[in-house]
Enzyme design. Structure first.
Site, PDB file in Angstrom:
ATOM      1  N   CYS A   3      -8.461  -9.915  -2.610  1.00 35.28           N
ATOM      2  CA  CYS A   3      -8.179  -9.388  -3.943  1.00 35.28           C
ATOM      3  C   CYS A   3      -8.216 -10.561  -4.911  1.00 35.28           C
ATOM      4  CB  CYS A   3      -6.859  -8.618  -3.988  1.00 35.28           C
ATOM      5  SG  CYS A   3      -5.344  -9.593  -3.751  1.00 35.28           S
ATOM      6  N   ASN A   6      -4.248 -12.717  -4.168  1.00 37.05           N
ATOM      7  CA  ASN A   6      -3.776 -12.784  -2.787  1.00 37.05           C
ATOM      8  C   ASN A   6      -2.254 -12.739  -2.688  1.00 37.05           C
ATOM      9  OD1 ASN A   6      -3.988 -15.077   0.027  1.00 37.05           O
ATOM     10  ND2 ASN A   6      -4.214 -12.877   0.073  1.00 37.05           N
ATOM     11  N   ARG A   9      -2.351  -6.817  -3.061  1.00 31.58           N
ATOM     12  CA  ARG A   9      -3.155  -5.903  -2.244  1.00 31.58           C
ATOM     13  C   ARG A   9      -3.632  -6.525  -0.945  1.00 31.58           C
ATOM     14  NH1 ARG A   9      -7.403  -4.564  -6.818  1.00 31.58           N
ATOM     15  NH2 ARG A   9      -6.905  -6.755  -7.228  1.00 31.58           N
ATOM     16  N   ASP A 117      -4.737  -2.311  -8.774  1.00 34.42           N
ATOM     17  CA  ASP A 117      -3.872  -3.492  -8.731  1.00 34.42           C
ATOM     18  C   ASP A 117      -2.478  -3.069  -9.188  1.00 34.42           C
ATOM     19  OD1 ASP A 117      -2.578  -5.920  -8.917  1.00 34.42           O
ATOM     20  OD2 ASP A 117      -4.221  -6.919  -9.971  1.00 34.42           O
TER      21      ASP A 117
END
Length: 148
Positions: A3, A6, A9, A117
Site C-alpha cells: 500500500c 505500509n 492496509r 484507505d
C-alpha cells in the site's frame, strides 16, 4: 502486500494471509510505495482489528518497496490502482510487471477495485478493510494450498 505507507492496509493483508498459509512453505511480507513510515509499527487501528480477529501484527515494521522485491517474491499484491501503477513503474521487464496484481481482483475478478484507505476514517473503515482483505486472502490461500 503493498500500500502507500505500509501501516494500515498492507500490514493487515500480510497478517491475514500469513494466518491462512503454512509459514514453512510461504513467505508473506508487506511494504509501502512511500517512505513516510519506515520503521514504524502498523496503525493502532490495524493492530486492534487484527487482534479482534485473532491475528497479531504488532511485530511488523513499515518498510519501503524496492526493486529487490521483484526478485524476492513470486506475487506482489497492490492494495489499489495508484500503488499498482507506482510498483509497475519500478519494474525492469514484463516478467516483473506480471508479478503485480490488485488484491481485490481475487474477490472481484477483473474489476480492478481499490481497497479503501482507512487512515482518515474511523474504526468502521478498518473493519471493512479487514473483511475485504480476509475474503481475498481466503481465495489466495485456497488457490496456493488446495486441499488434496
Amino acid at each position: 502486500m503493498v500500500c502507500l505507507g505500509n501501516i494500515c492496509r498492507s500490514p493487515l493483508a500480510e497478517g491475514i494471509l500469513q494466518s491462512k498459509l503454512d509459514n514453512t512453505k510461504f513467505i508473506v511480507d508487506s511494504a509501502g510505495t512511500s517512505n513516510y513510515h519506515i520503521g514504524n509499527k502498523p496503525d493502532p487501528r490495524s493492530i486492534a482489528i487484527a487482534k479482534q480477529n485473532g491475528i497479531d501484527i504488532t511485530n511488523q515494521r513499515a518498510r519501503q518497496f524496492t526493486k529487490q522485491d521483484f526478485i524476492a517474491f513470486d506475487i506482489i499484491y497492490a492494495m489499489d490502482n495508484a500503488n499498482y501503477n507506482d510498483i509497475i513503474a519500478l519494474a525492469d521487464n514484463d516478467a516483473q510487471q506480471s508479478k503485480v496484481k490488485l488484491i481485490l481482483n481475487e474477490s472481484f475478478p477483473n474489476q480492478n477495485l481499490d481497497v479503501p484507505d482507512p487512515y482518515y476514517g474511523g474504526d468502521k473503515g478498518f473493519e471493512k478493510v479487514f473483511a475485504l482483505l480476509n475474503d481475498a486472502s481466503l481465495k489466495i490461500s485456497q488457490r496456493l494450498s488446495p486441499i488434496t
